[in-house]
Write an enzyme that holds these catalytic residues in place. Structure first.
Site, PDB file in Angstrom:
ATOM      1  CG  ASN A 222      -1.493  -1.343   1.521  1.00 43.42           C
ATOM      2  OD1 ASN A 222      -2.275  -1.818   0.727  1.00 43.42           O
ATOM      3  ND2 ASN A 222      -1.101  -1.982   2.614  1.00 43.42           N
TER       4      ASN A 222
ATOM      5  CD  GLU B  51       5.422  -5.991  -0.085  1.00 48.57           C
ATOM      6  OE1 GLU B  51       4.751  -5.306  -0.872  1.00 48.57           O
ATOM      7  OE2 GLU B  51       5.464  -7.239  -0.150  1.00 48.57           O
TER       8      GLU B  51
HETATM    9 ZN   LIG Z   1       4.999  -7.841  -4.557  1.00 45.23          ZN
END
Ligand SMILES: [Zn+2]
Length: 895
Positions: A309, A342
């Site tokens: 996110n 990430e």
């Molecule tokens: Zn990923």
């Protein structure tokens, strides 16, 4: 500064284009491509901003919401359709954005299509409007949509269950919290507010802009307006949290954990600082948001471990916290790698987003490659570069059967998108990027990536947008090679001809075929294959491009030929017996990564019948005790794999397995004696990893000494803290649990019930599911579906039982299908049963799986079932056709 691109003026200028995705990217190629973007929604309405107000009620697991969505209507229409799942609507109205009277709409919901349609009495003209919706929704107990995770309270909250709130929206679950155009190309800005209990911390993609105390004592947190972004990247969380921060290049970098665990996130925070600095440099575009948090949540999912996110990464505790009571060297590496993955997505995925799920690999292959690259760069002492072979192997296992798919594949449905998160998208994607980077060179690759970032920031892309920039930077035709490896499925096989040595240089012919385990007779596909090779022990390598099925390469020096030197190529290498024998002779002089590569290729080609199945055992036999720990890890893995292939119910098979185990133990025990149970001060991290694996494999092979030592330490655990040191806790408990009798199992169960720390508690319940005793495995299945384990632990326990008893676990899950579906997160549901069954060696399972698929899965959502069936059939075939070769080799070589 990129936000100006997304201003109303730009949106208006692009409005005349046929596809709403046109606003995505400034490049003209991207806009024409956008017209072909797949969508499940009617075209003609484009959202540009969402104003969302949420009031969760944790006690009733529901929430109330109000959404005001700014939209552009491009064609006169009397209905507006968007995505919504499990939402109930109250009032709905549409008003002109410039001001004016609102008209009410009537709402209808299509549960199967996950859409809501708002009908107007008369058509509205093209223009800007606001769609205002009151609605309510569900807070789930699995990690999908808006969900809660429970954990035992500690400190002042002893005896009270704590509940924290999180979201997980990829691939298509933002629609469970926000009625939205929930597809990656519909980028829009968001302003979010949430009402939470006074003592809680609320987190979203952007920092809080204002906090107000309500008359009832709760607080309303309003977050700053986000830049334009895809819905699947939104995030919201609230709970009794702590946060630690640091500042890097002007960005506030934070980690957030449940109260009391923040110290365990220190390594993640320190790692993230170093990674952010590197990425700001590598991508040539600074991280664009004001802050970047990494939020830890207890529990697990069958679908994901962490989620990128934008500005608010979510990571399950096991991949973010380091708890000295249980964390291993391997966990440490996972924490680093997960953060690196990430954070790579903050650019590759968040800033530049694939247009549709067809190009998911642009996100995942790239982030996986970057994660490996960053880990090797910032922690060279971990020697993780060698892991490339293992991850490539995982991809090739799936990619060498007919049921594979190309890296870039056409996706139509939500289920297909979920199923695309697989080893082809991640690991093959990563391997192809590694190969192409090696082909064009590190600098050219980075220049290409920088140009791509710059050209497509805030937009959406397809794979060719990347190739175009790489090719420009490299001045080398790379697109055609990239197409060969991403648009067609499968694994090339490079057959090495007889080398000719002349004037201290060697020329060898190379032939390209295809490595297929279940269709050896098929006509091979054609690839242009970049090949790097060298003479064993010679520092100089040479490279060539094998095209049209044939090639040759000339290498400095004479001696054993190593093809795929450095292991950056995505292909299997097959040597003739004489050349293989020469390589086996020279094995100790090969670079460790090439030793691992040769072990991998010979194991896999041997099982496929393309070379003697026992060749890999010759290598295992001649490996010196002083070889790199990762080489020994690979050998331990190969031996454990053979052990598992012998598994069977009859006496004859048990006897064959025992004979093999004796050989394997004789090979590994001396290495274990060298490594020892106790970590030496300052020992290499690779030794710590090898120790874990050797204990685990030796106990699985039935080595009595290893099992006895683990049991002795477990028995002393409560009286002598040094008996089970944190880094060996999981390993020792696993040995005890695998070999447990009923009394030991009950003892572990008691520990699980009493444990308060989520990481340790989950681990104990998982341990209960790995017992080798079939009766205990059944008890673990029953326990998994009771109310006792945490909501997200159950599915993991059943999967763990399937590791040894796939048939038992599958039958159990099928008999309890409704309960299972409640405990498996929605995106994993269409894959969960296939994964349980995939390890089976029973031909009858094929029929069972087909019956399950026929009754439960749309024909387009059967990829995982087909892959599981291929894997079962391969196992059955290998057992029958290849394992006798191993028996014969053992009879000759074992003693
Ligand atoms: Zn990923």
């Amino acid at each position: 500064m990129h936000r100006t691109l997304l201003s109303a003026a730009v949106a208006l200028a692009l409005a005349a284009l046929p596809a709403l995705h046109a606003q995505a990217a400034p490049a003209s190629a991207a806009t024409s491509a956008a017209a072909q973007a797949t969508t499940q929604l009617p075209r003609g309405v484009i959202p540009s901003h969402y104003d969302i107000s949420l009031t969760p009620d944790l006690a009733s697991n529901s929430f109330a919401g109000r959404a005001t969505i700014t939209i552009k209507v491009t064609e006169a229409t009397d209905s507006i359709t968007l995505n919504a799942a499990d939402l109930k609507f109250g009032s709905a109205s549409l008003s002109p954005a410039a001001g004016g009277a609102a008209v009410n709409a009537t709402t209808s919901v299509d549960n199967a299509a996950q859409t809501a349609t708002f009908r107007l009495e008369k058509p509205v003209a093209p223009g800007m409007y606001r769609l205002a919706l009151d609605y309510s929704g569900v807070i789930g107990t699995q990690a999908v949509g808006l969900f809660s995770l429970d954990y035992p309270g500690t400190g002042g909250n002893e005896g009270k269950t704590q509940r924290a709130l999180f979201t997980q929206f990829e691939n298509s679950d933002a629609r469970r919290m926000i009625p939205s155009w929930d597809e990656p190309a519909y980028k829009a800005s968001f302003t979010l507010d949430v009402t939470v209990p006074a003592g809680q911390m609320a987190v979203s993609n952007m920092p809080a802009a204002a906090t107000a105390t309500l008359p009832d004592g709760r607080k309303k947190v309003s977050f700053a307006k986000s830049p334009k972004m895809s819905t699947y990247l939104l995030f919201l969380s609230a709970g009794d949290f702590e946060r630690a921060t640091t500042k890097v290049d002007g960005t506030e970098l934070g980690v957030i954990t449940r109260r009391g665990a923040i110290d365990q996130a220190k390594f993640a925070l320190d790692s993230s600082s170093a990674i952010l600095r590197e990425y700001n440099d590598y991508f040539g575009v600074r991280y664009p948001l004001p802050k970047l948090d990494n939020v830890a949540g207890p529990g697990q999912s069958q679908f994901f471990g962490a989620m990128e996110n934008w500005g608010a990464i979510f990571t399950f505790e096991y991949a973010l916290l380091l708890d000295p009571a249980i964390s291993t060297q391997h966990d440490r590496q996972e924490v680093f790698a997960t953060a690196a993955h990430e954070m790579a997505h903050q650019w590759f995925g968040d800033l530049v987003t694939m247009r549709w799920w067809d190009d998911l690999w642009l996100n995942e292959g790239f982030a996986s490659w970057m994660e490996s690259r960053m880990t090797a760069r910032l922690h060279p002492e971990w020697k993780t570069g060698m892991n490339a072979v293992g991850s490539r192997d995982a991809a090739m296992a799936r990619d060498s059967v007919a049921a594979t798919h190309p890296v870039v594949q056409h996706i139509e449905t939500v289920e297909q998108a979920s199923q695309a998160f697989d080893v082809i998208t991640y690991q093959k994607g990563e391997a192809v990027i590694r190969m192409l980077e090696a082909y064009v060179g590190e600098d050219a690759w980075r220049s290409g990536v920088r140009a791509y970032m710059k050209a497509h920031a805030w937009g959406n892309t397809v794979s060719d947008d990347l190739w175009k920039q790489i090719e420009k930077a490299a001045r080398k035709p790379v697109t055609s090679i990239a197409h060969d490896f991403t648009l067609q499925p499968g694994v090339p096989l490079v057959r090495v001809g007889e080398p000719v040595c002349k004037n201290n240089s060697t020329t060898v012919a190379l032939t390209q075929e295809e490595f297929s385990r279940d269709r050896p007779e098929k006509k091979p596909l054609a690839w242009r294959v970049p090949v790097i090779a060298q003479i064993a022990g010679n520092a100089k390598s040479a490279s060539t491009l094998v095209a049209g099925g044939k090639g040759s390469i000339t290498l400095p020096g004479c001696g054993a030929v190593v093809v795929n030197a450095g292991q950056s190529g995505y292909y299997r290498t097959l040597y003739a017996p004489k050349e293989f024998a020469q390589l086996a002779q020279a094995f100790a002089t090969l670079a460790p990564i090439d030793q691992i590569g040769l072990l991998a290729d010979s194991a896999s080609l041997g099982m496929a019948g393309l070379q003697p199945a026992s060749d890999v055992l010759d290598l295992a036999k001649s490996t010196p005790a002083g070889a790199e720990p990762q080489v020994w890890q690979r050998i331990a893995g190969v031996l454990a794999g053979f052990h598992a292939r012998y598994q069977g119910a009859n006496l004859e098979q048990n006897a064959r397995q025992k004979a093999f185990d004796a050989f394997a133990i004789a090979r590994l025990a001396p290495v274990m004696a060298q490594v020892g149970w106790t970590a030496h001060p300052g020992e290499a991290s690779t030794v710590a990893n090898l120790r874990e694996q050797l204990i685990s494999v030796l106990s699985e092979l039935g080595d009595a000494g290893t099992v006895a030592e683990a049991r002795r330490r477990y028995a002393a655990m409560d009286s002598d803290p040094s008996a089970v040191p944190g880094p060996l806790r999981k390993t020792i408990l696993a040995v005890v649990a695998r070999n447990a009798d009923a009394a030991t199992w009950d003892g572990l169960h008691k520990r699980a019930q009493l444990e308060k720390t989520p990481l340790l508690k989950t681990n104990l319940y998982m341990m209960l599911a790995i017992a080798a005793d079939r009766g205990l495995a059944q008890r673990a299945l029953d326990l998994a579906l009771s109310d006792e384990p945490a909501q997200t632990t159950s599915a993991g326990m059943i999967s763990a039982v399937a590791g040894r008893y796939p048939d038992l676990a599958f039958d159990f899950a099928l008999a309890n299908q409704e309960k299972i579906n409640q405990r498996v997160d929605a995106p994993s549901r269409s894959r969960y049963f296939a994964r349980l069954a995939g390890g089976s060696s029973d031909p009858a399972m094929v029929g069972k799986l087909n019956a399950y698929a026929g009754a439960n899965l749309a024909p387009s959502a059967r990829g995982d079932v087909e892959a599981a069936i291929a894997s079962i059939q391969d196992r059955v075939k290998v057992k029958k056709e290849r394992m006798p070769e191993i028996d014969a080799w053992l009879a000759k070589n074992a003693r």
